[in-house]
Design an enzyme around this catalytic site. Structure first.
Site, PDB file in Angstrom:
ATOM      1  N   GLN A 133      43.768  49.981 -67.976  1.00 36.44           N
ATOM      2  CA  GLN A 133      42.652  49.031 -67.983  1.00 36.44           C
ATOM      3  C   GLN A 133      42.501  48.444 -66.583  1.00 36.44           C
ATOM      4  OE1 GLN A 133      43.094  46.261 -71.213  1.00 36.44           O
ATOM      5  NE2 GLN A 133      41.810  44.708 -70.262  1.00 36.44           N
ATOM      6  N   GLY A 134      41.342  48.630 -65.976  1.00 42.28           N
ATOM      7  CA  GLY A 134      41.108  48.145 -64.613  1.00 42.28           C
ATOM      8  C   GLY A 134      40.180  46.940 -64.602  1.00 42.28           C
ATOM      9  N   SER A 136      41.563  43.165 -63.722  1.00 44.80           N
ATOM     10  CA  SER A 136      41.972  42.075 -62.831  1.00 44.80           C
ATOM     11  C   SER A 136      41.917  42.467 -61.360  1.00 44.80           C
ATOM     12  CB  SER A 136      43.404  41.631 -63.165  1.00 44.80           C
ATOM     13  OG  SER A 136      43.465  41.048 -64.446  1.00 44.80           O
ATOM     14  N   SER A 168      48.625  47.919 -66.140  1.00 41.31           N
ATOM     15  CA  SER A 168      49.775  48.476 -66.858  1.00 41.31           C
ATOM     16  C   SER A 168      49.677  50.001 -66.939  1.00 41.31           C
ATOM     17  CB  SER A 168      49.842  47.901 -68.276  1.00 41.31           C
ATOM     18  OG  SER A 168      50.048  46.510 -68.251  1.00 41.31           O
ATOM     19  N   GLU A 251      42.272  42.496 -77.976  1.00 40.24           N
ATOM     20  CA  GLU A 251      43.467  42.156 -77.209  1.00 40.24           C
ATOM     21  C   GLU A 251      44.140  40.916 -77.785  1.00 40.24           C
ATOM     22  OE1 GLU A 251      43.808  42.601 -72.731  1.00 40.24           O
ATOM     23  OE2 GLU A 251      43.680  40.433 -72.908  1.00 40.24           O
ATOM     24  N   GLU A 369      46.021  28.023 -68.997  1.00 42.66           N
ATOM     25  CA  GLU A 369      45.145  26.913 -68.622  1.00 42.66           C
ATOM     26  C   GLU A 369      43.685  27.241 -68.931  1.00 42.66           C
ATOM     27  OE1 GLU A 369      48.874  26.720 -66.249  1.00 42.66           O
ATOM     28  OE2 GLU A 369      47.425  28.288 -66.735  1.00 42.66           O
TER      29      GLU A 369
END
Length: 386
Positions: A133-134, A136, A168, A251, A369
């Site tokens: 998964q690309g 971030s 990952s 997710e 957060e």
């Protein structure tokens, strides 16, 4: 390796499905033990076992359950898949570590690009391929709308340039589900598109990152004028944010379900050790926390299986998950004090590795957060503090 194959799983009632599943796990316990991953190995070596494990479950019919026939499944709802993952974990065989990525990516791909799903997902489901998964970037983690990786229109496709991080298994993956900017930077989430990119594409390079556990399961991915055919666009141009928001529900939901089963297994291993050293109150409090995660994840999973859009409420699952993971491994550290820090055994090394991994649980997939802000403003309707 030979396994018995069930052809009619899709037609069984939940109770009959569960009975047959548990009988199969018991019958194949030895073979299941042979394909459990060795986390002391590098990712290049260690992902071989999960792929064999995944293929074993697919060939027996269990990984087909709950997926549509168009992608190699046998039908039924996502709750069937949840039954499989939890039953394996209860029996001491956690789900293959290749599966969470599949559970995150495939439901969204089926919804937004069914043709791509029909063409490529069967190999992913069988374990013949591994995807990553690309999403971030260094300046666009929890704030995905700030991403700068760009896809520009070219003849019969797109040319992608940019950089992703914390991906990952990217160094051993065959394909990447990528988010890239196709509009202006000022468009924020309205100018993002999703693509399915082959990792052997010229101009695509995955560089492994070694974590504090000593494993290199994370990578950076560099895109230098990498050409992606037009038919690899997922959904519509500039609608990648919709794809990502749909994906994040899974997710939060299915991944949380898989992890709560894993956490309950960890607590079962800790319980007799806790009885010897005394922090029973902490054990009870931690068990109650993980049970709460189970109930919330079950609620989310049922809504997803019914076709509901869960939306910002899924952030509650993410917050519970990260706090539960850290609580369980904090309990392990306090229970195994001394042995945890100093023992060289494989078991102690496993506890340490799990502990270190869970330190990132409140960061990956959306920082705690950010999740608290979403819950406060979009779920509870509280005013923003200026």
């Amino acid at each position: 390796m030979t396994v018995s194959v069930d052809r009619d799983l899709g037609s069984l009632s939940p109770a009959a499905f569960q009975e047959r599943l548990e009988a199969w796990i018991t019958e194949h316990a030895t073979q299941l033990g042979e394909v459990q991953p060795d986390e002391s190995l590098s990712v290049e070596e260690a992902t071989a076992s999960p792929r064999l494990y995944q293929r074993m479950l697919f060939d027996a019919g269990w990984l087909r359950a709950g997926w549509p026939a168009e992608i190699g499944g046998s039908g039924g709802s996502a709750e069937r898949r949840a039954q499989v993952y939890e039953s394996l974990s209860v029996a001491g065989f956690p789900s293959p570590e290749t599966l969470p990525t599949l559970e995150v990516l495939v439901p969204a791909l089926v919804k937004y690009s069914p043709e791509l799903a029909r063409q490529f997902v069967p190999a992913f489901l069988r374990g013949d391929e591994l995807w990553c998964q690309g999403f971030s970037e260094t300046e666009a983690g929890s704030d995905m709308a700030a991403m700068r990786t760009r896809a520009r229109v070219a003849d019969d496709g797109w040319v992608i340039t940019g950089h992703k991080v914390w991906n990952s298994y990217a160094s051993v993956s065959d394909r990447c589900v990528l988010l890239a900017r196709t509009g202006e930077q000022s468009d924020r989430h309205r100018g993002i598109s999703a693509f399915l990119v082959d990792m052997d594409t010229p101009g695509v390079e995955a560089r492994p990152i070694t974590t504090m556990t000593g494993r290199n399961e994370l990578s950076e991915i560099y895109f230098e004028d990498a050409f992606v055919p037009a038919d690899r666009l997922i959904g519509e141009v500039n609608r990648g944010w919709d794809f990502a928001m749909f994906l994040l529900q899974w997710e939060r939901g299915m991944y949380a379900w898989m992890r709560q089963a894993w956490l309950h297994q960890k607590l079962a291993r800790l319980a007799p050790l806790v009885a010897e050293v005394g922090p029973t109150r902490e054990l009870g409090a931690t068990y109650a926390r993980v049970t709460a995660l189970r109930l919330v994840a079950r609620r989310t999973l049922r809504r997803l299986a019914d076709g509901d859009f869960v939306g910002p409420e899924a952030s509650i699952d993410k917050l519970l998950l990260s706090s539960c993971e850290q609580a369980v491994l904090d309990l392990a550290r306090s229970t195994l004090r001394g042995e945890f820090e100093l023992d060289d055994s494989a078991e102690a090394d496993q506890w340490r590795g799990d502990f270190f991994y869970t330190r990132s649980a409140s960061i990956y997939g959306g920082a705690a957060e950010i999740q608290r802000d979403i819950v406060a403003t979009r779920v509870l309707g509280l005013p923003r503090v200026r």
